[in-house]
Design a protein around this motif. Structure first.
Motif, PDB file in Angstrom:
ATOM      1  N   THR A 189       1.561  -4.305   3.628  1.00 44.07           N
ATOM      2  CA  THR A 189       2.772  -3.583   4.016  1.00 44.07           C
ATOM      3  C   THR A 189       2.815  -2.216   3.353  1.00 44.07           C
ATOM      4  O   THR A 189       2.746  -2.133   2.118  1.00 44.07           O
ATOM      5  CB  THR A 189       4.029  -4.380   3.603  1.00 44.07           C
ATOM      6  OG1 THR A 189       4.013  -5.654   4.228  1.00 44.07           O
ATOM      7  CG2 THR A 189       5.298  -3.635   3.998  1.00 44.07           C
ATOM      8  N   PRO A 190       2.924  -1.129   4.115  1.00 47.88           N
ATOM      9  CA  PRO A 190       3.074   0.193   3.479  1.00 47.88           C
ATOM     10  C   PRO A 190       4.458   0.346   2.860  1.00 47.88           C
ATOM     11  O   PRO A 190       5.448  -0.185   3.372  1.00 47.88           O
ATOM     12  CB  PRO A 190       2.868   1.164   4.645  1.00 47.88           C
ATOM     13  CG  PRO A 190       3.189   0.391   5.867  1.00 47.88           C
ATOM     14  CD  PRO A 190       2.844  -1.041   5.580  1.00 47.88           C
ATOM     15  N   VAL A 191       4.527   1.064   1.748  1.00 45.60           N
ATOM     16  CA  VAL A 191       5.805   1.261   1.078  1.00 45.60           C
ATOM     17  C   VAL A 191       6.799   1.954   2.004  1.00 45.60           C
ATOM     18  O   VAL A 191       8.024   1.744   1.897  1.00 45.60           O
ATOM     19  CB  VAL A 191       5.595   2.038  -0.242  1.00 45.60           C
ATOM     20  CG1 VAL A 191       5.164   3.464   0.014  1.00 45.60           C
ATOM     21  CG2 VAL A 191       6.823   1.992  -1.121  1.00 45.60           C
ATOM     22  N   GLU A 213      10.395   1.962  -5.875  1.00 49.03           N
ATOM     23  CA  GLU A 213       9.369   0.931  -6.038  1.00 49.03           C
ATOM     24  C   GLU A 213       9.355   0.389  -7.460  1.00 49.03           C
ATOM     25  O   GLU A 213       9.176  -0.815  -7.674  1.00 49.03           O
ATOM     26  CB  GLU A 213       7.991   1.458  -5.658  1.00 49.03           C
ATOM     27  CG  GLU A 213       6.933   0.363  -5.706  1.00 49.03           C
ATOM     28  CD  GLU A 213       5.555   0.801  -5.241  1.00 49.03           C
ATOM     29  OE1 GLU A 213       4.623  -0.011  -5.363  1.00 49.03           O
ATOM     30  OE2 GLU A 213       5.406   1.936  -4.770  1.00 49.03           O
ATOM     31  N   LEU A 214       9.540   1.262  -8.448  1.00 49.94           N
ATOM     32  CA  LEU A 214       9.587   0.806  -9.834  1.00 49.94           C
ATOM     33  C   LEU A 214      10.762  -0.147 -10.038  1.00 49.94           C
ATOM     34  O   LEU A 214      10.614  -1.204 -10.675  1.00 49.94           O
ATOM     35  CB  LEU A 214       9.685   1.999 -10.780  1.00 49.94           C
ATOM     36  CG  LEU A 214       9.788   1.675 -12.268  1.00 49.94           C
ATOM     37  CD1 LEU A 214       8.584   0.877 -12.752  1.00 49.94           C
ATOM     38  CD2 LEU A 214       9.921   2.960 -13.086  1.00 49.94           C
ATOM     39  N   GLY A 246       9.372  -0.246   3.885  1.00 53.97           N
ATOM     40  CA  GLY A 246      10.376  -0.980   3.121  1.00 53.97           C
ATOM     41  C   GLY A 246       9.745  -2.091   2.308  1.00 53.97           C
ATOM     42  O   GLY A 246       8.744  -2.691   2.724  1.00 53.97           O
ATOM     43  N   LEU A 247      10.310  -2.353   1.155  1.00 55.62           N
ATOM     44  CA  LEU A 247       9.763  -3.354   0.238  1.00 55.62           C
ATOM     45  C   LEU A 247      10.406  -4.716   0.501  1.00 55.62           C
ATOM     46  O   LEU A 247      11.600  -4.799   0.795  1.00 55.62           O
ATOM     47  CB  LEU A 247      10.025  -2.919  -1.202  1.00 55.62           C
ATOM     48  CG  LEU A 247       9.291  -1.629  -1.596  1.00 55.62           C
ATOM     49  CD1 LEU A 247       9.887  -1.044  -2.879  1.00 55.62           C
ATOM     50  CD2 LEU A 247       7.805  -1.901  -1.777  1.00 55.62           C
ATOM     51  N   PRO A 248       9.645  -5.786   0.404  1.00 59.11           N
ATOM     52  CA  PRO A 248      10.190  -7.117   0.691  1.00 59.11           C
ATOM     53  C   PRO A 248      11.222  -7.547  -0.342  1.00 59.11           C
ATOM     54  O   PRO A 248      11.169  -7.147  -1.506  1.00 59.11           O
ATOM     55  CB  PRO A 248       8.954  -8.018   0.658  1.00 59.11           C
ATOM     56  CG  PRO A 248       7.966  -7.281  -0.180  1.00 59.11           C
ATOM     57  CD  PRO A 248       8.208  -5.828   0.050  1.00 59.11           C
ATOM     58  N   ILE A 279       0.853  -1.183   0.000  1.00 62.60           N
ATOM     59  CA  ILE A 279       0.000   0.000   0.000  1.00 62.60           C
ATOM     60  C   ILE A 279       0.889   1.234   0.000  1.00 62.60           C
ATOM     61  O   ILE A 279       2.080   1.170   0.343  1.00 62.60           O
ATOM     62  CB  ILE A 279      -0.972   0.013   1.197  1.00 62.60           C
ATOM     63  CG1 ILE A 279      -0.209  -0.107   2.529  1.00 62.60           C
ATOM     64  CG2 ILE A 279      -2.004  -1.106   1.055  1.00 62.60           C
ATOM     65  CD1 ILE A 279      -1.090  -0.004   3.759  1.00 62.60           C
ATOM     66  N   HIS A 280       0.338   2.372  -0.392  1.00 64.03           N
ATOM     67  CA  HIS A 280       1.161   3.556  -0.652  1.00 64.03           C
ATOM     68  C   HIS A 280       0.954   4.684   0.342  1.00 64.03           C
ATOM     69  O   HIS A 280       1.497   5.770   0.172  1.00 64.03           O
ATOM     70  CB  HIS A 280       0.936   4.014  -2.093  1.00 64.03           C
ATOM     71  CG  HIS A 280       1.374   2.974  -3.081  1.00 64.03           C
ATOM     72  ND1 HIS A 280       0.491   2.078  -3.654  1.00 64.03           N
ATOM     73  CD2 HIS A 280       2.610   2.642  -3.532  1.00 64.03           C
ATOM     74  CE1 HIS A 280       1.166   1.252  -4.442  1.00 64.03           C
ATOM     75  NE2 HIS A 280       2.437   1.574  -4.396  1.00 64.03           N
ATOM     76  N   SER A 281       0.183   4.413   1.372  1.00 64.50           N
ATOM     77  CA  SER A 281       0.032   5.323   2.505  1.00 64.50           C
ATOM     78  C   SER A 281      -0.184   4.472   3.744  1.00 64.50           C
ATOM     79  O   SER A 281      -0.807   3.401   3.664  1.00 64.50           O
ATOM     80  CB  SER A 281      -1.158   6.262   2.294  1.00 64.50           C
ATOM     81  OG  SER A 281      -1.491   6.924   3.504  1.00 64.50           O
ATOM     82  N   ASP A 282       0.324   4.937   4.871  1.00 65.46           N
ATOM     83  CA  ASP A 282       0.169   4.164   6.106  1.00 65.46           C
ATOM     84  C   ASP A 282      -1.290   4.016   6.515  1.00 65.46           C
ATOM     85  O   ASP A 282      -1.624   3.125   7.310  1.00 65.46           O
ATOM     86  CB  ASP A 282       0.955   4.822   7.248  1.00 65.46           C
ATOM     87  CG  ASP A 282       2.462   4.787   7.021  1.00 65.46           C
ATOM     88  OD1 ASP A 282       2.910   4.147   6.041  1.00 65.46           O
ATOM     89  OD2 ASP A 282       3.201   5.406   7.811  1.00 65.46           O
ATOM     90  N   THR A 283      -2.176   4.864   5.995  1.00 65.48           N
ATOM     91  CA  THR A 283      -3.591   4.790   6.350  1.00 65.48           C
ATOM     92  C   THR A 283      -4.419   4.029   5.323  1.00 65.48           C
ATOM     93  O   THR A 283      -5.633   3.877   5.505  1.00 65.48           O
ATOM     94  CB  THR A 283      -4.177   6.209   6.518  1.00 65.48           C
ATOM     95  OG1 THR A 283      -4.012   6.931   5.286  1.00 65.48           O
ATOM     96  CG2 THR A 283      -3.467   6.957   7.641  1.00 65.48           C
TER      97      THR A 283
END
Length: 225
Positions: A34-36, A69-70, A39-41, A10-14
């Protein structure tokens, strides 16, 4: 073999993932949201990825997290990890596979049935809410479209959908909160009239059918990986 677990970005914590956690659980796959910002897996340990929506544009490199992210998504695709991109996620997935994202000629807002040139079974209607659009990646199969935009494509073990199959009332409430709390969102609300209220009522009314449609869409996605 069915993945043992999946991760939704997701791109926002909310942000929330709508009906997806429940539907993935029904299909026997735990979904970690997981919010971006967290950190990304690691792509090497990833079995299935879902890239969610965002009010941002998938070509706005002023966003500090977009380029990383890209690059991550390109690495995920290079490893052949099954990936489902939704709305913004479908656009970023298209970019990672060589497609393009651009500002569309007009916004597409509302419940729209799809044209399915390849005979795809999932015609909707689905909820669209977007101002940008993608060109499917080279070599991808176009699964669905409307007059305004390409709507769904499959390439290898990945699939992108421009619409929001996962929408539910709780998720829509996070959208309206964003609109109230941001300058851009307040501009939209100032011109939207009673559209948000009508959209929420329709989302609630359509929720059982939309959830069933989303379940079948996920089954289709899983059957192709």
């Amino acid at each position: 073999m069915k993945p043992a677990r999946a991760v939704a970005i997701i791109h926002s914590d909310t942000d929330v993932a709508g009906s997806l956690p429940d539907l993935f659980a029904e299909l026997g796959i735990p979904l970690e949201v997981t919010p971006v910002s967290a950190g990304l897996p690691d792509p090497e340990g990833l079995e299935l990825a879902v890239v969610m929506g965002s009010p941002e544009s998938a070509y706005d490199h002023r966003l500090p997290w977009l380029a990383p992210e890209l690059a991550w998504l390109q690495a995920v695709q290079a490893r052949g990890v099954p990936t489902l991109g939704i709305c913004f996620g479908s656009q970023l997935l298209a970019r990672s596979l060589g497609g393009q994202v651009y500002r569309n000629s007009a916004p597409e807002i509302g419940w729209t049935p799809l044209e399915t040139p390849d005979g795809w079974a999932h015609k909707g209607p689905w909820l669209n809410f977007h101002f940008d659009a993608f060109t499917p990646p080279p070599g991808a199969t176009l699964l669905g479209k409307t007059e305004l935009a390409a709507q769904a494509y499959r390439m290898g073990r990945s699939m992108g959908v421009q619409f929001h199959p996962e929408i539910d009332a709780r998720m829509f409430d996070t959208w309206t909160a964003y609109w109230r709390e941001t300058e851009e969102g307040r501009k939209f609300l100032a011109s939207a009239g009673d559209l948000p209220e009508r959209m929420r009522m329709e989302i609630e009314a359509r929720e059982p059918d939309n959830r069933a449609n989303c379940r079948e869409l996920l089954r289709d996605f899983l059957n192709h990986i």
